[in-house]
Design an enzyme around this catalytic site. Structure first.
Site, PDB file in Angstrom:
ATOM      1  N   GLU A   1      -3.412   3.293  -8.477  1.00 62.48           N
ATOM      2  CA  GLU A   1      -2.464   2.507  -7.917  1.00 62.48           C
ATOM      3  C   GLU A   1      -2.442   1.003  -8.785  1.00 62.48           C
ATOM      4  OE1 GLU A   1      -3.934   0.248  -4.094  1.00 62.48           O
ATOM      5  OE2 GLU A   1      -2.164   1.001  -3.376  1.00 62.48           O
TER       6      GLU A   1
ATOM      7  N   CYS B   1       0.830  -1.046  -0.078  1.00 61.57           N
ATOM      8  CA  CYS B   1       0.200  -0.045  -0.047  1.00 61.57           C
ATOM      9  C   CYS B   1       0.980   1.083   0.013  1.00 61.57           C
ATOM     10  CB  CYS B   1      -1.102   0.135   1.064  1.00 61.57           C
ATOM     11  SG  CYS B   1      -0.312  -0.523   2.731  1.00 61.57           S
TER      12      CYS B   1
HETATM   13  P1  NAI Z   1     -10.073  -6.556  -2.481  1.00 56.30           P
HETATM   14  O1  NAI Z   1     -10.352  -5.202  -1.779  1.00 56.30           O
HETATM   15  O2  NAI Z   1     -11.180  -7.198  -3.265  1.00 56.30           O
HETATM   16  O3  NAI Z   1      -9.789  -7.707  -1.382  1.00 56.30           O
HETATM   17  C1  NAI Z   1      -9.243  -7.207   0.075  1.00 56.30           C
HETATM   18  C2  NAI Z   1     -10.182  -7.989   1.117  1.00 56.30           C
HETATM   19  O4  NAI Z   1     -11.450  -7.771   0.841  1.00 56.30           O
HETATM   20  C3  NAI Z   1      -9.959  -9.713   0.797  1.00 56.30           C
HETATM   21  O5  NAI Z   1     -10.103  -9.982   2.138  1.00 56.30           O
HETATM   22  C4  NAI Z   1     -11.098  -9.822   0.269  1.00 56.30           C
HETATM   23  O6  NAI Z   1     -11.496 -11.378   0.349  1.00 56.30           O
HETATM   24  C5  NAI Z   1     -12.195  -8.864   0.992  1.00 56.30           C
HETATM   25  N1  NAI Z   1     -13.340  -8.555  -0.035  1.00 56.30           N
HETATM   26  C6  NAI Z   1     -13.612  -8.616  -1.309  1.00 56.30           C
HETATM   27  N2  NAI Z   1     -14.851  -8.124  -1.762  1.00 56.30           N
HETATM   28  C7  NAI Z   1     -15.478  -8.182  -0.489  1.00 56.30           C
HETATM   29  C8  NAI Z   1     -16.774  -7.711  -0.209  1.00 56.30           C
HETATM   30  N3  NAI Z   1     -17.849  -7.296  -1.257  1.00 56.30           N
HETATM   31  N4  NAI Z   1     -17.233  -7.644   0.881  1.00 56.30           N
HETATM   32  C9  NAI Z   1     -16.248  -7.757   2.075  1.00 56.30           C
HETATM   33  N5  NAI Z   1     -14.837  -8.034   1.654  1.00 56.30           N
HETATM   34  C10 NAI Z   1     -14.537  -8.298   0.558  1.00 56.30           C
HETATM   35  O7  NAI Z   1      -8.709  -6.182  -3.304  1.00 56.30           O
HETATM   36  P2  NAI Z   1      -8.209  -7.345  -4.507  1.00 56.30           P
HETATM   37  O8  NAI Z   1      -9.203  -7.327  -5.243  1.00 56.30           O
HETATM   38  O9  NAI Z   1      -7.612  -8.424  -3.994  1.00 56.30           O
HETATM   39  O10 NAI Z   1      -7.034  -6.181  -5.272  1.00 56.30           O
HETATM   40  C11 NAI Z   1      -7.491  -5.344  -5.981  1.00 56.30           C
HETATM   41  C12 NAI Z   1      -6.457  -4.028  -5.748  1.00 56.30           C
HETATM   42  O11 NAI Z   1      -6.900  -3.383  -4.565  1.00 56.30           O
HETATM   43  C13 NAI Z   1      -4.972  -4.078  -6.053  1.00 56.30           C
HETATM   44  O12 NAI Z   1      -4.529  -4.309  -7.120  1.00 56.30           O
HETATM   45  C14 NAI Z   1      -4.700  -3.158  -5.127  1.00 56.30           C
HETATM   46  O13 NAI Z   1      -4.528  -1.887  -5.808  1.00 56.30           O
HETATM   47  C15 NAI Z   1      -5.855  -2.982  -4.087  1.00 56.30           C
HETATM   48  N6  NAI Z   1      -5.355  -3.358  -2.722  1.00 56.30           N
HETATM   49  C16 NAI Z   1      -4.690  -2.542  -1.926  1.00 56.30           C
HETATM   50  C17 NAI Z   1      -4.158  -3.311  -0.705  1.00 56.30           C
HETATM   51  C18 NAI Z   1      -3.781  -2.531   0.436  1.00 56.30           C
HETATM   52  O14 NAI Z   1      -2.700  -2.723   1.050  1.00 56.30           O
HETATM   53  N7  NAI Z   1      -4.274  -1.005   0.536  1.00 56.30           N
HETATM   54  C19 NAI Z   1      -4.374  -4.638  -0.411  1.00 56.30           C
HETATM   55  C20 NAI Z   1      -5.046  -5.369  -1.349  1.00 56.30           C
HETATM   56  C21 NAI Z   1      -5.322  -4.814  -2.489  1.00 56.30           C
END
Ligand code: NAI
Ligand code: MG
Length: 502
Positions: free
Chosen positions: A404, A305
């Site tokens: 990002e 992040c």
């Molecule tokens: P995501 O936001 O979908 O996943 C993060 C968490 O949210 C996971 O545990 C997932 O199971 C959960 N999640 C997904 N959909 C949900 C819903 N509808 N309700 C509740 N929980 C839910 O992120 P994703 O799709 O894995 O990655 C996409 C982009 O997000 C990445 O390319 C990056 O840019 C960003 N990202 C940023 C992070 C950070 O450290 N700030 C970490 C992961 C992703």
């Protein structure tokens, strides 16, 4: 809103953990018991280095999520936990920290295989995780309130109390570390927890939860339910019996989490990533800056992040910086997690496609590739590799400079003077971290104050895992603070007590 088991078919999820009918390895931890999903469903975990399945996790549904929240509620209100002193809670966290270090090699290898990060990074992550538990173990009984002067025979004081049941949705990029900062702070303060880790990488969280169980936390204090975000994650975040929620991940899901919190009138902490600038002035020490700037974008293959994904360079330095970075980038190698190369694969095929999509968009827009590293020749075919790439000059309003990427992609952008640097640094929707490189002390302070970011580093970037340092976003990077004492307070509500003693 929620999807039940029959909605999910293997062919709908070609690029990520696939649901398999049966099979069981890793299970949930609910109310002190390790058990599979009530439905018996599992998800297959794929190794990012070769794309091959290597174990399964529980694919949780409503029954599992409900039982986990009920267990956390009962533990908060009725178990020995509710009567435990802060010192005793600290001792349990200290024991957990020790158990993490006693199982260091196993945990580091697990984290490395599950996420694809080089073993070296897995080791650094487990060290930081143990340190979170140690830090919050020591902090637990050092939470003080205030006394407030009042006229007329009153004395007022404040105490900080735990919220109650906290839900935490954790991403796949740093599972152990993010678990460390949440579990350490939330449990030190006396809350109970239900964690929903990411379906793409979550094994270290399950193993550390098992160690917490061994450390002696009462049952129901720390529950982990694995499964799909749109199923288990959505069910958990909208559960009516939560008192607080934390989320780290994408801005899109952050919106859903905040909506779900609003539905229950509870607060939430959101950490939604960034587009963090490294600002390099003409008077900077380039020998010191170059390795740090390179590492800030290739660490964890850019899936961080706080990745330093924009390099703002004072115009007169452009040629020299480019020459130095070219040498560095061209020497970088991506390889399987256990090769301990400069970087490993990305976490999933989805993420690799997302990063490749950003690169293709940049090339279509005519943004030159200035330098690129390589993918090791013998890296397995099925792995999710991306070569580290330096683009520039990147127009400040382009997608590459604004969004990002979450991959090893650095955007080089020129600036003329201090004012221009500040304008560019603040010119994205995000505000998580910034780096300022200059030999001028007064300028470094002016910049640190002018940049809208939750953390600003001067002549450095990232420090000691950041356990002690408040961390979180301005603008679209989110709200609330984690880490340090502020992270502890984030999991508490202030109670004001007024005594009328005449
Ligand atoms: P995501 O936001 O979908 O996943 C993060 C968490 O949210 C996971 O545990 C997932 O199971 C959960 N999640 C997904 N959909 C949900 C819903 N509808 N309700 C509740 N929980 C839910 O992120 P994703 O799709 O894995 O990655 C996409 C982009 O997000 C990445 O390319 C990056 O840019 C960003 N990202 C940023 C992070 C950070 O450290 N700030 C970490 C992961 C992703
Ligand atoms: Mg997602």
């Amino acid at each position: 809103m929620t999807h039940l088991s029959s909605d999910f078919q293997n062919e709908e999820l070609p690029n990520r953990a696939r649901i398999v009918a049966q099979g069981r390895a890793w299970t949930n931890l609910i109310d002190g018991k390790f058990e599979p999903a009530a439905s018996g469903r599992t998800l297959e975990m794929l190794c990012p280095s070769d794309g091959r399945p290597f174990c399964t996790i529980a694919c949780s549904g409503p029954e599992d999520v409900n039982r986990a929240v009920d267990a956390a509620r009962t533990a908060f209100e009725q178990s020995s936990w509710s009567k435990m002193t802060a010192t005793e809670r600290g001792r349990l966290l200290h024991r957990l920290s020790q158990l993490v270090m006693e199982n260091f090699e196993e945990l580091a290898a697990l984290e490395s295989r599950d996420t694809g990060k080089p073993l070296r990074q897995g080791e650094a992550d487990i060290t930081a995780t143990a340190r979170y538990f140690e830090y919050y173990a020591g902090a637990a009984d050092k939470v003080h309130g205030e006394t407030i002067p009042l006229p007329g025979g009153f004395t007022a004081l404040t105490v900080r109390e735990p919220y109650g049941v906290v839900a935490s949705i954790i991403p796949w990029n740093y599972p152990a570390q993010i678990m460390g900062r949440v579990v350490g702070a939330a449990l030190a303060m006396g809350n109970t927890l239900v964690i929903k880790p990411a379906e793409d990488a979550c094994l270290s969280i399950l193993r550390i939860a098992e160690l917490a169980h061994d450390a002696g936390f009462p049952k129901g204090v720390l529950n982990v339910v694995t499964g799909l975000g749109e199923e288990a994650g959505a069910l958990l975040s909208s559960h009516p019996d939560l008192d607080y929620m934390t989320f780290t991940g994408s801005p899109e899901v952050g919106t859903l989490i905040q909506r779900a919190a609003a539905g229950n009138h509870i607060g939430c902490t959101l950490e939604l990533g960034g587009k963090s600038p490294q600002i390099l002035f003409g008077d900077a020490d380039l020998d010191a800056a170059m390795p740090v700037i390179t590492n800030a974008i290739i660490q964890n293959a850019g899936q961080t992040c706080s990745a330093g994904s924009r390099l703002l360079v004072q115009q007169n330095l452009w040629d020299e910086v480019l020459e130095r970075l070219k040498t560095r980038f061209e020497a970088l190698i991506a390889d399987r997690h256990d090769a301990n190369a400069d970087l490993g694969p990305l976490v999933t095929r989805n993420q690799a496609e997302r990063v490749a999509g950003f690169m293709a968009l940049a090339e279509d827009a005519g943004i030159p590739v200035l330098a690129a590293g390589t993918i090791a020749e013998d890296a397995p075919q099925g792995g999710y590799y991306a070569a580290p790439t330096l683009f520039g000059p990147v127009p400040s309003q382009s997608v590459l400079a604004q969004e990002e990427v979450f991959g090893p992609v650095l955007s080089m952008i020129a600036f003329s003077d201090e004012e221009d640097a500040i304008k560019l640094a603040n010119g994205t929707p995000y505000g998580l971290v910034a780096g300022v490189w200059t030999g001028d002390a007064a300028r470094s302070m002016r910049l640190a104050r002018a940049v809208r970011a939750g953390q600003v580093y001067v002549n450095g970037y990232g420090a000691g895992g950041g356990v002690e340092l408040p961390f979180g976003g301005f603008k679209k990077s989110g709200h609330g603070r984690e880490k340090g004492f502020e992270g502890l307070y984030e999991f508490s509500a202030t109670k004001t007590i007024v005594l009328n003693h005449g």
